[in-house]
Design an enzyme around this catalytic site. Structure first.
Site, PDB file in Angstrom:
ATOM      1  N   CYS A  61      82.795  45.159  14.523  1.00  0.00           N
ATOM      2  CA  CYS A  61      84.006  45.828  14.967  1.00  0.00           C
ATOM      3  C   CYS A  61      84.277  45.471  16.431  1.00  0.00           C
ATOM      4  O   CYS A  61      83.382  45.495  17.269  1.00  0.00           O
ATOM      5  CB  CYS A  61      83.850  47.328  14.752  1.00  0.00           C
ATOM      6  SG  CYS A  61      83.985  48.354  16.183  1.00  0.00           S
ATOM      7  N   GLU A  62      85.509  45.081  16.706  1.00  0.00           N
ATOM      8  CA  GLU A  62      85.812  44.593  18.043  1.00  0.00           C
ATOM      9  C   GLU A  62      85.875  45.714  19.076  1.00  0.00           C
ATOM     10  O   GLU A  62      85.887  45.452  20.271  1.00  0.00           O
ATOM     11  CB  GLU A  62      87.119  43.784  18.042  1.00  0.00           C
ATOM     12  CG  GLU A  62      88.372  44.590  17.798  1.00  0.00           C
ATOM     13  CD  GLU A  62      89.617  43.718  17.821  1.00  0.00           C
ATOM     14  OE1 GLU A  62      89.495  42.495  17.652  1.00  0.00           O
ATOM     15  OE2 GLU A  62      90.722  44.277  17.996  1.00  0.00           O
ATOM     16  N   HIS A  63      85.919  46.945  18.630  1.00  0.00           N
ATOM     17  CA  HIS A  63      85.973  48.050  19.591  1.00  0.00           C
ATOM     18  C   HIS A  63      84.593  48.446  20.105  1.00  0.00           C
ATOM     19  O   HIS A  63      84.460  48.926  21.223  1.00  0.00           O
ATOM     20  CB  HIS A  63      86.635  49.278  18.961  1.00  0.00           C
ATOM     21  CG  HIS A  63      88.068  49.040  18.599  1.00  0.00           C
ATOM     22  ND1 HIS A  63      88.673  49.596  17.492  1.00  0.00           N
ATOM     23  CD2 HIS A  63      89.001  48.270  19.187  1.00  0.00           C
ATOM     24  CE1 HIS A  63      89.927  49.193  17.429  1.00  0.00           C
ATOM     25  NE2 HIS A  63      90.145  48.383  18.442  1.00  0.00           N
ATOM     26  N   HIS A  64      83.569  48.307  19.261  1.00  0.00           N
ATOM     27  CA  HIS A  64      82.232  48.771  19.650  1.00  0.00           C
ATOM     28  C   HIS A  64      81.161  47.689  19.528  1.00  0.00           C
ATOM     29  O   HIS A  64      80.018  47.918  19.899  1.00  0.00           O
ATOM     30  CB  HIS A  64      81.822  49.957  18.770  1.00  0.00           C
ATOM     31  CG  HIS A  64      82.763  51.116  18.836  1.00  0.00           C
ATOM     32  ND1 HIS A  64      83.794  51.301  17.943  1.00  0.00           N
ATOM     33  CD2 HIS A  64      82.848  52.146  19.726  1.00  0.00           C
ATOM     34  CE1 HIS A  64      84.466  52.393  18.260  1.00  0.00           C
ATOM     35  NE2 HIS A  64      83.919  52.931  19.339  1.00  0.00           N
ATOM     36  N   GLN A 124      88.941  45.527  10.341  1.00  0.00           N
ATOM     37  CA  GLN A 124      89.007  45.330   8.888  1.00  0.00           C
ATOM     38  C   GLN A 124      90.424  44.957   8.451  1.00  0.00           C
ATOM     39  O   GLN A 124      90.630  44.091   7.596  1.00  0.00           O
ATOM     40  CB  GLN A 124      88.540  46.611   8.182  1.00  0.00           C
ATOM     41  CG  GLN A 124      88.506  46.460   6.667  1.00  0.00           C
ATOM     42  CD  GLN A 124      87.980  47.701   5.976  1.00  0.00           C
ATOM     43  OE1 GLN A 124      87.214  48.474   6.554  1.00  0.00           O
ATOM     44  NE2 GLN A 124      88.394  47.904   4.740  1.00  0.00           N
ATOM     45  N   HIS A 161      81.757  51.424   8.248  1.00  0.00           N
ATOM     46  CA  HIS A 161      81.762  51.059   9.667  1.00  0.00           C
ATOM     47  C   HIS A 161      80.664  51.806  10.403  1.00  0.00           C
ATOM     48  O   HIS A 161      80.680  53.032  10.444  1.00  0.00           O
ATOM     49  CB  HIS A 161      83.125  51.401  10.286  1.00  0.00           C
ATOM     50  CG  HIS A 161      84.236  50.534   9.778  1.00  0.00           C
ATOM     51  ND1 HIS A 161      84.889  49.630  10.577  1.00  0.00           N
ATOM     52  CD2 HIS A 161      84.780  50.416   8.545  1.00  0.00           C
ATOM     53  CE1 HIS A 161      85.804  48.989   9.860  1.00  0.00           C
ATOM     54  NE2 HIS A 161      85.765  49.453   8.624  1.00  0.00           N
ATOM     55  N   CYS A 212      80.315  52.167  13.412  1.00  0.00           N
ATOM     56  CA  CYS A 212      80.815  52.956  14.543  1.00  0.00           C
ATOM     57  C   CYS A 212      81.296  54.330  14.082  1.00  0.00           C
ATOM     58  O   CYS A 212      81.488  55.224  14.904  1.00  0.00           O
ATOM     59  CB  CYS A 212      81.903  52.204  15.312  1.00  0.00           C
ATOM     60  SG  CYS A 212      83.357  51.799  14.371  1.00  0.00           S
TER      61      CYS A 212
HETATM   62 ZN   LIG Z   1      84.330  50.488  16.002  1.00  0.00          ZN
END
Ligand SMILES: [Zn+2]
Length: 196
Positions: free
Chosen positions: A85-88, A127, A155, A157
């Site tokens: 995941c590109e956020h975490h 995703q 996920h 995260c």
């Molecule tokens: Zn994430």
């Protein structure tokens, strides 16, 4: 994005090693203790593998197509995938289901659909974007009558941090062409995907 199939060539492993050492120091670890000595190196190699898709264009897989006179649905389902995941920068993973209806009998090798999912997933991702990009590659390279891509994923995260909901599944789908306009075709493909 470049056209090389030589994975890892553009991943700077030394820079990752330095960064991992810094993270270990920053969280209060001693990067020189025995168990951590080779960790920056291992993480660098692992990231090289997990982000190799940044340096591969899945469109290459469709340079060879076949004219088979098959005009009915082609579905490859339960393709396992792993992404970050590109956020975490933590994993999300699950299964992809990829379907298309050929136009004028133009089909691709079945393994190419799985390789496309794999390549697009091996990048810092969302995703939703994997789903859209896989559909886009098929649409562009095969010009089919329709494309349907569905991903189901868990996920990390959402599981190990934040709202902590293990087992929660996220479903994303993209329908193009006939799958977008024809409800019967779309429910047919959904029933194939749900069939065990
Ligand atoms: Zn994430």
């Amino acid at each position: 994005m470049t056209n090389t199939t030589e994975n890892n060539k553009q991943v700077d492993l030394n820079k990752i090693k330095e960064a991992v050492t810094m993270i270990l120091e920053a969280v209060g670890e001693d990067p020189n203790r025995e168990g951590l000595l080779d960790t920056p190196n291992r993480v660098a190699k692992m990231y090289g593998e997990m982000f190799a898709g940044l340096h591969t264009d899945a469109r290459e897989y469709f340079e060879t197509v076949f004219h088979e006179g098959h005009d009915e649905v082609v579905l490859v389902k339960d393709i396992p995938f792993f992404s970050m995941c590109e956020h975490h920068l933590v994993p999300f993973y699950g299964k992809a289901h990829v379907a298309y209806i050929p136009q004028d009998g133009v089909v691709a090798g079945l393994s190419k659909l799985a390789r496309t999912v794999d390549t697009v997933a091996r990048r810092p991702q969302l995703q939703e974007r994997i789903t859209a990009e896989v559909a886009e590659v098929l649409q562009e390279k095969l010009n089919p009558k329709g494309v349907y891509v569905l991903l189901e994923a868990e996920h990390m995260c959402m599981t190990m941090r934040g709202i902590k909901k293990p087992g929660a599944k996220t479903i994303t789908s993209v329908a193009k062409g006939i799958f977008e306009t024809d409800d019967v075709k779309r429910s047919e493909i959904l029933s194939f995907i749900q069939m065990s």
